[in-house]
Design a protein around this motif. Structure first.
Motif, PDB file in Angstrom:
ATOM      1  N   ARG A 151      57.063 124.506   1.095  1.00 16.89           N
ATOM      2  CA  ARG A 151      57.816 123.355   0.587  1.00 16.89           C
ATOM      3  C   ARG A 151      59.305 123.707   0.660  1.00 16.89           C
ATOM      4  N   ILE A 152      60.028 122.973   1.487  1.00 11.30           N
ATOM      5  CA  ILE A 152      61.418 123.294   1.793  1.00 11.30           C
ATOM      6  C   ILE A 152      62.326 122.192   1.270  1.00 11.30           C
ATOM      7  N   SER A 153      63.434 122.615   0.705  1.00 12.21           N
ATOM      8  CA  SER A 153      64.481 121.691   0.282  1.00 12.21           C
ATOM      9  C   SER A 153      65.815 122.261   0.757  1.00 12.21           C
ATOM     10  N   LEU A 154      66.511 121.509   1.604  1.00 13.74           N
ATOM     11  CA  LEU A 154      67.784 121.948   2.174  1.00 13.74           C
ATOM     12  C   LEU A 154      68.880 120.980   1.751  1.00 13.74           C
ATOM     13  N   GLU A 155      69.977 121.532   1.271  1.00 17.72           N
ATOM     14  CA  GLU A 155      71.130 120.714   0.865  1.00 17.72           C
ATOM     15  C   GLU A 155      72.399 121.345   1.419  1.00 17.72           C
ATOM     16  N   ILE A 163      63.794 136.328   3.858  1.00 19.42           N
ATOM     17  CA  ILE A 163      63.385 136.255   2.458  1.00 19.42           C
ATOM     18  C   ILE A 163      61.931 136.696   2.369  1.00 19.42           C
ATOM     19  N   ARG A 164      61.659 137.653   1.528  1.00 19.59           N
ATOM     20  CA  ARG A 164      60.279 138.060   1.232  1.00 19.59           C
ATOM     21  C   ARG A 164      59.912 137.485  -0.130  1.00 19.59           C
ATOM     22  N   LEU A 199      69.284 126.517   0.114  1.00 16.88           N
ATOM     23  CA  LEU A 199      67.922 126.418   0.656  1.00 16.88           C
ATOM     24  C   LEU A 199      66.936 126.870  -0.406  1.00 16.88           C
ATOM     25  N   ASN A 200      65.949 126.034  -0.698  1.00 18.80           N
ATOM     26  CA  ASN A 200      64.857 126.371  -1.611  1.00 18.80           C
ATOM     27  C   ASN A 200      63.549 126.350  -0.823  1.00 18.80           C
ATOM     28  N   ALA A 201      62.770 127.402  -0.970  1.00 17.60           N
ATOM     29  CA  ALA A 201      61.486 127.505  -0.262  1.00 17.60           C
ATOM     30  C   ALA A 201      60.428 128.009  -1.226  1.00 17.60           C
ATOM     31  N   GLU A 202      59.264 127.361  -1.201  1.00 21.16           N
ATOM     32  CA  GLU A 202      58.125 127.766  -2.037  1.00 21.16           C
ATOM     33  C   GLU A 202      56.881 127.832  -1.151  1.00 21.16           C
ATOM     34  N   LYS A 204      53.285 131.216  -3.927  1.00 24.75           N
ATOM     35  CA  LYS A 204      53.591 130.184  -4.908  1.00 24.75           C
ATOM     36  C   LYS A 204      54.758 130.551  -5.817  1.00 24.75           C
ATOM     37  N   GLU A 205      55.662 131.385  -5.307  1.00 23.38           N
ATOM     38  CA  GLU A 205      56.895 131.687  -6.012  1.00 23.38           C
ATOM     39  C   GLU A 205      58.058 131.035  -5.274  1.00 23.38           C
ATOM     40  N   LYS A 206      59.114 130.675  -5.995  1.00 19.77           N
ATOM     41  CA  LYS A 206      60.248 129.982  -5.403  1.00 19.77           C
ATOM     42  C   LYS A 206      61.303 130.987  -4.955  1.00 19.77           C
TER      43      LYS A 206
END
Length: 653
Positions: free
Chosen positions: A455-459, A396-397, A440-443, A401-403
């Protein structure tokens, strides 16, 4: 026959075109494709082959041309652009490339001229040419380097380039409570500048100024600042002096309109910055074209150029290499004998007919008159092992500060039924979808020290089962595991996140009481099922910086911005060579007047003779330029006598 011959000609042209394209003779191949289309305009195969070949060749030539431009090979790059336009005259990218080549060639000539001017110490001409290049292409590497070199070698100069030579004239001047216009008159004779005064400048204004080893620029600056005056440059040696009031500033101060074309920053943000720092009211932000138009004084516009250059920076970007591994292990063991858990006995009547039992029938009870339910035993010997590995490795590129979001899985439909009220209500069904799988969310946050905070959020969710409601609607039971955290990693540093483990053990048994509890042999008198499920999720993430924000030079990050009421620039404060005062003896022993040493103010009746009685000065003293002496009536006098002080005015040699 005409149709057949036409079809044969089209097919032959198509095959010839395909062979030419395969031999990299694209232009000739496209001509053959066009010939085939001309013979058979309705053939979609010919048209598709023509468009595919043209687009592939255009893309390849354009990529080659872009690389050549970066390497400075403008000639071959222009040939590639021309070839693309020959195949497709409407290709806008090729047209833009030719325009960029024309601009690059013109910029190279300007930079060459600027380098020649720099070698000749003509800093103003060099800076002007480089400024033209950077205004059209702020990312020109050669231009930025040359501008840095010019700023390092160029001495500090006043904004009024036409007056810079006169402003550098050395001067020593001492006045106490002297008329203001008389002080300007002395400065005028020393520097050769002309001063014009507005009608509202008070004629009886008096000032005190004591400057030694200074310059004309400093003298004018301090006189204007201490007497609430302002200046307006009329020409190369004429300056208008007027009161520093809002009405006069509006009348005399010239304004400049400057348009800033932004590459990275948002026009609205830059406009707010200029309004806050410069207090400019005439600022227009065009968000569609991403440009800012500013109307203000020349000094304010020059400050705005520095502010915009600092704010219009490329946004940092990072490439996130992510690997997500899901390991699922299952063990199932079903071993033993399933004995019947119950036995049913039935008393039969004596005549073994389907008549009701009587008390007499009980007299004949034996094994012949007792029925038993069917008996069965099942031997279970089953073992099941399962290993599942699910690997996802997205790259991912993402900008600073973008999600960024990655979803790997499926969308499960959820149907909702809505019944309208009333006796004849209608039922409406609506379908919504729920993501089931891996999300997966990454900021990222990129820092100047080449570290990346993420900032990582994994579900991870899975479909467990279905639930049927009373109205017939199907609902799903979804299991989920979530983890969120914040990491700060260096460029290229790898971090593995593990521990999302789901471990389930289930055991169920069906045994004969007593006998089934015997170790080992108990399996012969019962059946037992052991089910083990273990799932683990491993996340590996590695950031790679694509571009970071460059820390600016000190001269660009910090600069003088005048006062709260005025952006007037301070004069040069670098150390200067000492100016010898009148009466001082240089190394030769002779008494000589110092360059720039102006006699102090005297009463009006004697001010002019005292000033003009100075004998002609030698061409230079201590390497400093001298002003041309004014002719006087007493040229034979070698040293003037100090005039007596009158009306509180002191006189000093």
């Amino acid at each position: 026959m005409v149709l057949a011959l036409s079809g044969c000609a089209a097919d032959m042209a198509y095959r010839d075109g395909r062979e030419l394209v395969e031999k990299d003779q694209v232009e000739a191949g496209l001509l053959k494709y066009q010939e085939a289309i001309k013979h058979d305009p309705d053939n979609a195969l010919y048209r598709k082959a023509y468009l595919d070949a043209r687009d592939r060749a255009s893309t390849r030539l354009l990529e080659q041309a872009d690389r050549m431009v970066n390497e400075g090979k403008y000639g071959p790059a222009g040939q590639n652009y021309q070839r693309v336009l020959g195949m497709n005259p409407q290709n806008e990218r090729a047209r833009a490339g030719l325009r960029a080549l024309e601009m690059a060639d013109r910029h190279d000539k300007l930079l060459a001229q600027a380098s020649a001017s720099l070698e000749q110490k003509d800093f103003d001409a060099a800076k002007s040419r480089v400024g033209t290049v950077l205004s059209e292409n702020p990312d020109n590497v050669r231009g930025r380097a040359l501008m840095r070199t010019i700023n390092e070698q160029m001495p500090q100069a006043s904004p009024e380039t036409g007056l810079s030579k006169a402003y550098k004239t050395p001067i020593t001047i001492e006045f106490r409570e002297a008329p203001l216009k008389q002080v300007f008159d002395v400065i005028s004779r020393r520097s050769g500048l002309n001063f014009i005064f507005d009608k509202d400048v008070k004629s009886d204004a008096r000032t005190t100024i004591l400057l030694k080893n200074s310059t004309v620029e400093s003298a004018i600056y301090f006189l204007l600042m201490t007497n609430q005056l302002e200046q307006q440059v009329m020409d190369s040696n004429t300056i208008l002096i007027y009161p520093n009031s809002a009405a006069k500033l509006k009348e005399y101060q010239e304004t400049v309109v400057r348009t800033f074309y932004l590459s990275n920053a948002e026009a609205k943000t830059v406009a707010n910055t200029l309004k806050t720092i410069l207090k400019s009211r005439d600022v227009v932000a065009d968000e569609k074209l991403n440009l800012v138009i500013l109307r203000d004084s020349a000094d304010a516009v020059k400050l705005a150029e520095k502010i915009v250059a600092m704010q219009d920076q490329s946004e940092p970007e990072v490439m996130l290499d992510v690997e997500i591994l899901e390991i699922n292990r299952s063990r199932l063991l079903d071993l033993g004998v399933e004995w019947p858990s119950s036995v049913g006995l039935t008393i039969l009547n004596s005549d073994k007919k389907s008549t009701p039992l009587t008390l007499r029938d009980l007299d004949f009870i034996n094994r012949n008159y007792i029925g038993i339910s069917p008996l069965s035993a099942t031997i279970n010997a089953n073992r099941t092992d399962g290993d599942t590995n699910l690997l996802a490795s997205p790259r991912i590129r993402v900008r600073n500060k973008e999600k960024a979001k990655v979803v790997i899985g499926q969308k499960v439909p959820v149907i909702t039924t809505t019944v309208s009220p009333g006796t004849q209500g209608f039922a409406f069904e609506s379908v919504s979808y729920v993501d089931v799988g891996l999300t997966l969310n990454a900021e990222p946050t990129i820092y100047l020290n080449n570290e990346v905070g993420i900032r990582i959020s994994l579900e991870v969710s899975s479909l467990l089962g279905k639930v049927q409601t009373a109205s017939g609607t199907t609902a799903y039971q979804i299991g989920t595991r979530q983890a969120s955290t914040f990491l700060q990693l260096k460029d290229g540093e790898n971090q593995v996140l593990a521990g999302l483990i789901n471990n389930e053990e289930r055991s169920s048994a069906n045994r004969v009481p007593g006998l089934g509890d015997i170790p080992v042999l108990g399996r012969l008198f019962g059946s037992q099922t052991d089910d083990k499920q273990k799932t683990e999720i491993v996340l590996s993430i590695t950031p790679h910086l694509v571009r970071n924000l460059q820390r600016p030079e000190v001269s660009a990050a910090e600069f003088s911005a005048g006062t709260e009421a005025n952006f007037r620039r301070k004069p040069d404060v670098t150390p200067r060579q000492t100016v010898v005062l009148p009466g001082a003896r240089p190394a030769g022993g002779a008494v000589q007047p110092a360059p720039g040493a102006v006699p102090a103010a005297v009463p009006a009746a004697v001010a002019t003779p005292a000033a003009e009685a100075i004998p002609p000065a030698p061409p230079a003293v201590q390497g400093l330029p001298l002003s041309t002496p004014q002719p006087g009536p007493a040229s034979s006098v070698t040293k003037p006598r100090p005039a007596p002080a009158q009306n509180g005015t002191e006189s000093k040699e």
